[in-house]
Write an enzyme that holds these catalytic residues in place. Structure first.
Site, mmCIF file in Angstrom:
data_model
loop_
_atom_site.group_PDB
_atom_site.id
_atom_site.type_symbol
_atom_site.label_atom_id
_atom_site.label_comp_id
_atom_site.label_asym_id
_atom_site.label_seq_id
_atom_site.Cartn_x
_atom_site.Cartn_y
_atom_site.Cartn_z
ATOM 1 N N SER A 156 -3.064 1.539 -6.387
ATOM 2 C CA SER A 156 -3.627 2.757 -5.781
ATOM 3 C C SER A 156 -4.412 2.569 -4.495
ATOM 4 O O SER A 156 -4.752 3.553 -3.844
ATOM 5 C CB SER A 156 -4.499 3.484 -6.790
ATOM 6 O OG SER A 156 -3.683 4.250 -7.620
ATOM 7 N N LYS A 172 -13.797 7.406 -2.612
ATOM 8 C CA LYS A 172 -12.895 8.066 -3.574
ATOM 9 C C LYS A 172 -13.706 8.784 -4.639
ATOM 10 O O LYS A 172 -14.743 8.264 -5.090
ATOM 11 C CB LYS A 172 -11.986 6.999 -4.193
ATOM 12 C CG LYS A 172 -10.881 7.542 -5.091
ATOM 13 C CD LYS A 172 -9.978 6.404 -5.558
ATOM 14 C CE LYS A 172 -8.840 6.879 -6.451
ATOM 15 N NZ LYS A 172 -7.946 5.778 -6.872
ATOM 16 N N SER A 232 -3.051 6.353 -5.944
ATOM 17 C CA SER A 232 -3.838 7.542 -6.158
ATOM 18 C C SER A 232 -4.970 7.743 -5.152
ATOM 19 O O SER A 232 -5.533 8.833 -5.069
ATOM 20 C CB SER A 232 -4.439 7.495 -7.565
ATOM 21 O OG SER A 232 -5.338 6.403 -7.684
HETATM 22 N N1 GLN Z 1 0.524 4.674 -9.667
HETATM 23 C C1 GLN Z 1 -0.029 3.869 -10.718
HETATM 24 C C2 GLN Z 1 -0.363 4.752 -11.902
HETATM 25 O O1 GLN Z 1 -0.150 5.935 -11.802
HETATM 26 C C3 GLN Z 1 -1.232 3.132 -10.244
HETATM 27 C C4 GLN Z 1 -2.439 3.978 -10.180
HETATM 28 C C5 GLN Z 1 -3.675 3.234 -9.776
HETATM 29 O O2 GLN Z 1 -3.623 2.119 -9.281
HETATM 30 N N2 GLN Z 1 -4.788 3.868 -10.050
HETATM 31 O O3 GLN Z 1 -0.820 4.310 -12.907
#
Ligand code: GLN
Length: 493
Positions: free
Chosen positions: A178, A79, A154
């Site tokens: 994410s 990532k 994400s």
């Molecule tokens: N969707 C969640 C957020 O936008 C989790 C994101 C993540 O785990 N990085 O904060």
């Protein structure tokens, strides 16, 4: 032999038996990337030369008779919020578009030490804020099961890379879902480790008390192998924990006899897609057939988890992102004076969702509101942790859906942040409690896309999660499945 269709475990065995070379393995994945990437757009940066160089080194060392790590020569995608020395690391943000880190994250050093070739850096929501990878400042990533749908987020690019056979393994990060939510949308395994299990050194910070790096894989064995590479204490991360790292991929002949399973009532809600709920219940029934003791359990604070998370995470983000001022890192938009330069740089460098989080966080931390918002959210977090502690007195494993829905359509939720936030409703409370949590594919929905089941355990019981996943796999659960991709030459995106 189509090497890109193999699991990491199979590739490892082929490499160790010298049936294939690491260069052959890497070349096959590079060809696969070339064939499907134009349709899926999983990578921000490709690093084929680096991957081939690592592969050549591994092959040479093997020829010399050196004992290598089982994953030596098995490639991996990373990532783009994990720092890689001399390789652009953008966090999918304009503000870091040309940022080249002067050092590597501890997990990257570990991958390199194991001899794992890095294929590239994957697309994500900007600064890991989002659930669909649509918040990337660069482009949208497509779900390989249905390219009109999102891959989740994400860490969408990493999930797609594994799902579409562009990498046998990948790393993502999970702050509040994410890794797990995109794993479930793309039909692969995704693990959020216990907070402190994997070093965060070199992971670009979003919400430091929640961020954890975690693996994507096709099978429990593969996930365990990658976990064993990245886990362990790191003096460079003060929150990393010096608990011994178990041999994650030993003792994979597990039977759930006497395993105490709690089905989280709130995570198989009647508001969820009924097929997703049914798939979870049918997998739990398999565990029960082989001796698990199953009960329903309620985590009544689940409803408050989302509110607490969307105060705590943005508060930490507003502080962490203060460093992007155009002077120390990345993009600088210029201006008449310093203040002007800051606001021009941040105004043009950050996308809408990142700005929303910074504003929410700054508000929640400001004098007069701190007690009412941030402090209250922290109190809720403590109560959520206690809820789990209570549940783990009666249960070894808590299960439910990974997400209430399957992958949604690109564009479907971009105008409605709350709907987007609700996509991680099942992934937030265990993140707030710092627990290990695994998403495994639970079947294919009648719409032809994957569904996910989530398994959560008490701290440092990642191995139990992986053993149960492996058991379900051996009982005929279709892990390791990839979509049939049949794209014409050229690409449409
Ligand atoms: N969707 C969640 C957020 O936008 C989790 C994101 C993540 O785990 N990085 O904060």
């Amino acid at each position: 032999m189509k090497l890109y269709e193999k699991t990491a475990g199979d590739l490892s065995r082929l490499l160790q038996n010298k049936e294939v070379s690491a260069v052959e393995v890497v070349s096959d994945f590079l060809d696969r990337i070339e064939a499907v990437e134009p349709y899926l757009k999983a990578f921000i940066t490709h690093t084929p030369a680096l991957a081939l160089e690592t592969a050549r080194e591994v092959d040479q060392r093997r020829v010399m008779g050196e004992t290598l790590h089982p994953l030596a020569g098995v490639p991996v995608a990373v990532k783009d919020n994990i720092c890689t020395e001399n390789i652009r690391t953008t966090c999918a943000s304009k503000i870091l578009e040309n940022y080249i880190p002067p050092y590597s994250a501890t997990v990257i050093t570990a991958l390199q030490k194991a001899g794992m070739p890095i294929l590239g850096k994957t697309n994500m929501d900007e600064f890991a804020m989002g659930s669909s990878t649509e918040n990337s400042a660069f482009f949208v990533t497509h779900n390989p099961w249905d390219t009109s749908r999102v891959p989740g987020g994400s860490s969408g690019g990493s999930a797609v890379a594994v799902s579409a056979g562009m990498a046998p393994l990948a790393l993502g990060s999970d702050t509040g879902g994410s890794v797990r939510q995109p794993a479930s949308f793309c039909g692969v395994i995704g693990l959020r480790p216990t907070y402190g299990r994997v070093s965060r050194y070199g992971l670009i910070a979003f919400a430091s008390s929640l961020d954890q790096i975690g693996p994507f894989a096709l099978t429990a064995e593969d996930c365990a192998m990658l976990m064993s590479v990245i886990s362990g204490h790191d003096p460079l991360d003060s929150t990393s924990i010096s608990e011994d790292v178990p041999a994650y991929f030993d003792e994979f002949d597990y039977k759930p006899e006497g395993l105490r399973v709690g089905i989280i009532k709130e995570n198989v809600s009647d508001h969820f897609d009924p097929e997703i709920k049914a798939a979870v219940l049918s997998l739990v029934a398999k565990l029960e057939e082989d001796g698990a003791v199953v009960e329903e359990v309620s985590l009544p604070l689940t409803d408050y988890g989302l509110g607490a998370y969307y105060l705590i995470a943005p508060s930490e983000a507003s502080s962490n992102l203060g460093r992007y001022d155009g002077v120390r890192y990345g993009y600088n938009a210029g201006g008449d004076d310093i203040e002007n330069m800051f606001s021009n740089t941040r105004g043009a460098g950050f996308g809408a969702e990142v700005k929303r989080r910074i504003m929410i966080g700054t508000y929640a931390l400001s004098a007069g509101y701190y007690d009412a918002y941030y402090l209250k959210a922290m109190q809720v977090r403590t109560m959520i942790r206690r809820d789990y502690e209570k549940a783990f007195k009666r249960h070894d494993l808590l299960v439910g859906a990974t997400s209430p829905t399957t992958a949604f359509k690109i564009g479907e939720k971009t105008d409605d942040p709350l709907q987007m936030y609700l996509s991680d409703i099942c992934n937030i409370t265990d993140a707030l409690a710092g627990l290990p949590s695994l998403s495994i594919p639970s079947g294919i929905h009648s719409e032809g896309v994957p569904m996910g089941m989530q398994l959560t355990a008490s701290p440092f019981r990642e191995k139990l999660l992986l053993q149960v996943a492996d058991y379900l796999e051996k009982r005929g659960l279709s892990l390791g499945r990839r979509p049939d991709l049949d794209f014409p030459e050229g690409g449409f995106c």
